[in-house]
Write a protein that holds these residues in place. Structure first.
Motif, mmCIF file in Angstrom:
data_model
loop_
_atom_site.group_PDB
_atom_site.id
_atom_site.type_symbol
_atom_site.label_atom_id
_atom_site.label_comp_id
_atom_site.label_asym_id
_atom_site.label_seq_id
_atom_site.Cartn_x
_atom_site.Cartn_y
_atom_site.Cartn_z
ATOM 1 N N SER A 24 0.853 -1.189 0.000
ATOM 2 C CA SER A 24 0.000 0.000 0.000
ATOM 3 C C SER A 24 0.884 1.232 0.000
ATOM 4 N N PHE A 25 0.420 2.251 -0.682
ATOM 5 C CA PHE A 25 1.098 3.555 -0.661
ATOM 6 C C PHE A 25 0.163 4.543 0.011
ATOM 7 N N ILE A 26 0.724 5.392 0.856
ATOM 8 C CA ILE A 26 -0.119 6.426 1.457
ATOM 9 C C ILE A 26 0.359 7.787 0.958
ATOM 10 N N THR A 33 -3.984 0.757 -2.503
ATOM 11 C CA THR A 33 -3.492 -0.616 -2.449
ATOM 12 C C THR A 33 -3.035 -1.017 -3.844
ATOM 13 N N ALA A 34 -1.730 -1.168 -3.988
ATOM 14 C CA ALA A 34 -1.171 -1.496 -5.304
ATOM 15 C C ALA A 34 -1.106 -3.008 -5.517
ATOM 16 N N LEU A 35 -0.866 -3.768 -4.427
ATOM 17 C CA LEU A 35 -0.791 -5.232 -4.542
ATOM 18 C C LEU A 35 -1.551 -5.852 -3.379
ATOM 19 N N PRO A 53 -3.498 -4.488 -17.210
ATOM 20 C CA PRO A 53 -3.802 -3.089 -17.518
ATOM 21 C C PRO A 53 -2.960 -2.103 -16.718
ATOM 22 N N SER A 54 -2.893 -0.879 -17.232
ATOM 23 C CA SER A 54 -2.129 0.175 -16.569
ATOM 24 C C SER A 54 -2.637 0.371 -15.146
ATOM 25 N N GLY A 55 -1.707 0.449 -14.194
ATOM 26 C CA GLY A 55 -2.078 0.700 -12.801
ATOM 27 C C GLY A 55 -2.410 -0.560 -12.013
ATOM 28 N N CYS A 56 -2.263 -1.748 -12.622
ATOM 29 C CA CYS A 56 -2.660 -2.976 -11.915
ATOM 30 C C CYS A 56 -1.585 -3.451 -10.935
ATOM 31 N N GLY A 57 -0.399 -2.839 -10.959
ATOM 32 C CA GLY A 57 0.606 -3.195 -9.951
ATOM 33 C C GLY A 57 1.856 -3.882 -10.482
ATOM 34 N N LYS A 58 2.033 -3.892 -11.788
ATOM 35 C CA LYS A 58 3.169 -4.629 -12.376
ATOM 36 C C LYS A 58 4.515 -4.057 -11.923
ATOM 37 N N THR A 59 4.663 -2.735 -12.073
ATOM 38 C CA THR A 59 5.947 -2.120 -11.700
ATOM 39 C C THR A 59 6.193 -2.275 -10.202
ATOM 40 N N THR A 60 5.127 -2.152 -9.416
ATOM 41 C CA THR A 60 5.268 -2.311 -7.966
ATOM 42 C C THR A 60 5.775 -3.718 -7.642
ATOM 43 N N LEU A 61 5.195 -4.735 -8.284
ATOM 44 C CA LEU A 61 5.593 -6.112 -7.991
ATOM 45 C C LEU A 61 7.051 -6.367 -8.380
ATOM 46 N N PHE A 103 14.463 -0.082 -16.253
ATOM 47 C CA PHE A 103 13.344 0.739 -15.785
ATOM 48 C C PHE A 103 12.461 1.158 -16.952
ATOM 49 N N GLN A 104 11.185 1.431 -16.612
ATOM 50 C CA GLN A 104 10.216 1.880 -17.608
ATOM 51 C C GLN A 104 10.704 3.216 -18.216
ATOM 52 N N SER A 105 11.212 4.100 -17.345
ATOM 53 C CA SER A 105 11.913 5.289 -17.852
ATOM 54 C C SER A 105 13.382 4.920 -17.699
ATOM 55 N N THR A 213 5.252 -6.394 -19.928
ATOM 56 C CA THR A 213 5.064 -5.917 -21.298
ATOM 57 C C THR A 213 3.592 -5.766 -21.671
ATOM 58 N N HIS A 214 3.342 -4.822 -22.555
ATOM 59 C CA HIS A 214 2.024 -4.707 -23.201
ATOM 60 C C HIS A 214 2.130 -5.217 -24.634
ATOM 61 N N ASP A 215 3.341 -5.577 -25.036
ATOM 62 C CA ASP A 215 3.637 -5.796 -26.444
ATOM 63 C C ASP A 215 3.303 -7.236 -26.853
HETATM 64 N N1 LIG Z 1 4.985 5.793 -5.112
HETATM 65 C C1 LIG Z 1 3.650 5.666 -5.211
HETATM 66 N N2 LIG Z 1 2.832 6.384 -4.421
HETATM 67 C C2 LIG Z 1 1.484 6.253 -4.485
HETATM 68 N N3 LIG Z 1 0.853 5.410 -5.330
HETATM 69 C C3 LIG Z 1 1.612 4.669 -6.153
HETATM 70 C C4 LIG Z 1 3.042 4.750 -6.154
HETATM 71 N N4 LIG Z 1 3.525 3.880 -7.065
HETATM 72 C C5 LIG Z 1 2.456 3.298 -7.637
HETATM 73 N N5 LIG Z 1 1.294 3.753 -7.082
HETATM 74 C C6 LIG Z 1 -0.073 3.322 -7.410
HETATM 75 O O1 LIG Z 1 -0.107 1.913 -7.314
HETATM 76 C C7 LIG Z 1 -0.868 1.361 -8.379
HETATM 77 C C8 LIG Z 1 0.008 0.390 -9.180
HETATM 78 O O2 LIG Z 1 1.027 1.133 -9.841
HETATM 79 P P1 LIG Z 1 2.096 0.443 -10.798
HETATM 80 O O3 LIG Z 1 3.069 1.487 -11.180
HETATM 81 O O4 LIG Z 1 2.615 -0.769 -10.132
HETATM 82 O O5 LIG Z 1 1.190 0.021 -12.047
HETATM 83 P P2 LIG Z 1 1.592 -0.648 -13.459
HETATM 84 O O6 LIG Z 1 0.807 -1.898 -13.583
HETATM 85 O O7 LIG Z 1 3.072 -0.737 -13.565
HETATM 86 O O8 LIG Z 1 1.036 0.420 -14.525
HETATM 87 P P3 LIG Z 1 1.622 0.890 -15.966
HETATM 88 O O9 LIG Z 1 1.295 -0.211 -16.939
HETATM 89 O O10 LIG Z 1 0.865 2.137 -16.247
HETATM 90 O O11 LIG Z 1 3.083 1.134 -15.816
HETATM 91 C C9 LIG Z 1 -1.408 2.532 -9.171
HETATM 92 O O12 LIG Z 1 -2.688 2.819 -8.707
HETATM 93 C C10 LIG Z 1 -0.438 3.646 -8.841
HETATM 94 O O13 LIG Z 1 -1.081 4.888 -8.947
#
Ligand SMILES: Nc1ncnc2c1ncn2[C@@H]1O[C@H](COP(=O)(O)OP(=O)(O)OP(=O)(O)O)[C@@H](O)[C@H]1O
Ligand SMILES: [Mg+2]
Length: 237
Positions: A24-26, A33-35, A53-61, A103-105, A213-215
Motif C-alpha cells: 500500500s502507498f499512502i 493498495t497497489a498489490l 492493464p495500466s495501474g494494476c501493480g506490475k511495476t510495484t511487484l 526501468f520503464q523510464s 510488457t504490453h507488447d
Molecule cells: N509511489 C507511489 N505512491 C502512491 N501510489 C503509487 C506509487 N507507485 C504506484 N502507485 C499506485 O499503485 C498502483 C500500481 O502502480 P504500478 O506502477 O505498479 O502500475 P503498473 O501496472 O506498472 O502500470 P503501468 O502499466 O501504467 O506502468 C497505481 O494505482 C499507482 O497509482
C-alpha cells in the motif's frame, strides 16, 4: 545473510518465490493498495512475462522482487535469499551482484557517455576501469550502437536509449534480469532482435527473466505469462 536452502532433491530450482505480497502507498492521507496477496513462483532460467492493464501493480511487484521497494506484507525470496531479512547494506550488495533492472523510464545518466553508463554495474562490483569499459564496449556493439559509444544518452532516440538501458542491465551478468516494458520504444525489427538476444543470454547463462510488457508481438518468447489485474495475479498460462 539469511539463505534459504535449496530443495533436497536438487529438482528445478526456484529463482523467485513471492508469498502473500501486499503493498500500500499512502499519499495525502489516502491509501492506495497497489498489490494484494500476490503469490508467484518463477523458476531458474525461466522467461516469465507479466501483463495487465495500466495501474494494476506490475511495476510495484517487480520493484519488490528487485529489492527496490519493501512490501507492506508477505515475503519475497530471490535466489534463496529472503529479502526481508537483509539489512539495507546487504540488500544493496545483493542487488548489485544478482539483479539487472531495466526501468520503464530508462534512468540513464545524462552526464556520462553511453559506454560509461553501461560500465556502472561493473564498477560498482569492483571491476577495474579498463576491464569495465572493454566489457561495456562489447555490450554496446551487441546493441548495434558501437559507433555512438562516446555520446550522451540525451543525444539518442528513445529506442536507442532503451538499448543502452538493456546493455547496462546485462553487462554484469546478473542471475535475474527484471525488465519494465523493454520493447515499448522499439520498432518491430529491433524489438524482435532484442528479445532474441535476451533468449540467447537466458539459455546460455541460465539467467531468469521477468518482463513486464504490453507488447503482444513478444508474447511468443515467454515460457509462461502471468496475468495481473487490480493488484492481484489472476492467472498463469
Ligand atoms: N509511489 C507511489 N505512491 C502512491 N501510489 C503509487 C506509487 N507507485 C504506484 N502507485 C499506485 O499503485 C498502483 C500500481 O502502480 P504500478 O506502477 O505498479 O502500475 P503498473 O501496472 O506498472 O502500470 P503501468 O502499466 O501504467 O506502468 C497505481 O494505482 C499507482 O497509482
Ligand atoms: Mg508500470
Amino acid at each position: 545473510m539469511a539463505v534459504v536452502k535449496a530443495s533436497k532433491s536438487g529438482a528445478t530450482s526456484v529463482a523467485v518465490s513471492c508469498r502473500g505480497i501486499g503493498k500500500s502507498f499512502i499519499t495525502k492521507d489516502i491509501e492506495v493498495t497497489a498489490l494484494r496477496n500476490v503469490d508467484l513462483d518463477i523458476k531458474t532460467g525461466e522467461f516469465m512475462m507479466l501483463v495487465g492493464p495500466s495501474g494494476c501493480g506490475k511495476t510495484t511487484l517487480i520493484s519488490i522482487i528487485a529489492g527496490i521497494l519493501k512490501p507492506s506484507t508477505g515475503t519475497c525470496i530471490v535466489e534463496g535469499v529472503d529479502l526481508n531479512a537483509l539489512t539495507d547494506t546487504e540488500l544493496l550488495d545483493f542487488r548489485a551482484k544478482k539483479i539487472g533492472f531495466i526501468f520503464q523510464s530508462f534512468n540513464l545518466i545524462p552526464t556520462l557517455s553511453l559506454l560509461e553508463n553501461i560500465a556502472i554495474p561493473l564498477i560498482i562490483n569492483g571491476a577495474l576501469q579498463d576491464e569495465a569499459m572493454a566489457r561495456a564496449e562489447v555490450m554496446l556493439a551487441k546493441m548495434g550502437l558501437a559507433s555512438k559509444a562516446d555520446r550522451s544518452p540525451t543525444q539518442l532516440s528513445g529506442g536507442e536509449q532503451q538499448r543502452v538501458a538493456i546493455a547496462r542491465a546485462l553487462v554484469h551478468q546478473p542471475s535475474l534480469l527484471i525488465c519494465d516494458e523493454p520493447t515499448s520504444a522499439l520498432d518491430h525489427a529491433t524489438g524482435e532482435s532484442i528479445l532474441t538476444l535476451m533468449k540467447d543470454i537466458s539459455a546460455e547463462m541460465k539467467t531468469t527473466f521477468v518482463i513486464v510488457t504490453h507488447d503482444a508481438r513478444i508474447f511468443k518468447y515467454a515460457d509462461r505469462i502471468a496475468h495481473m489485474n487490480d493488484g492481484a495475479v489472476t492467472g498463469i498460462e
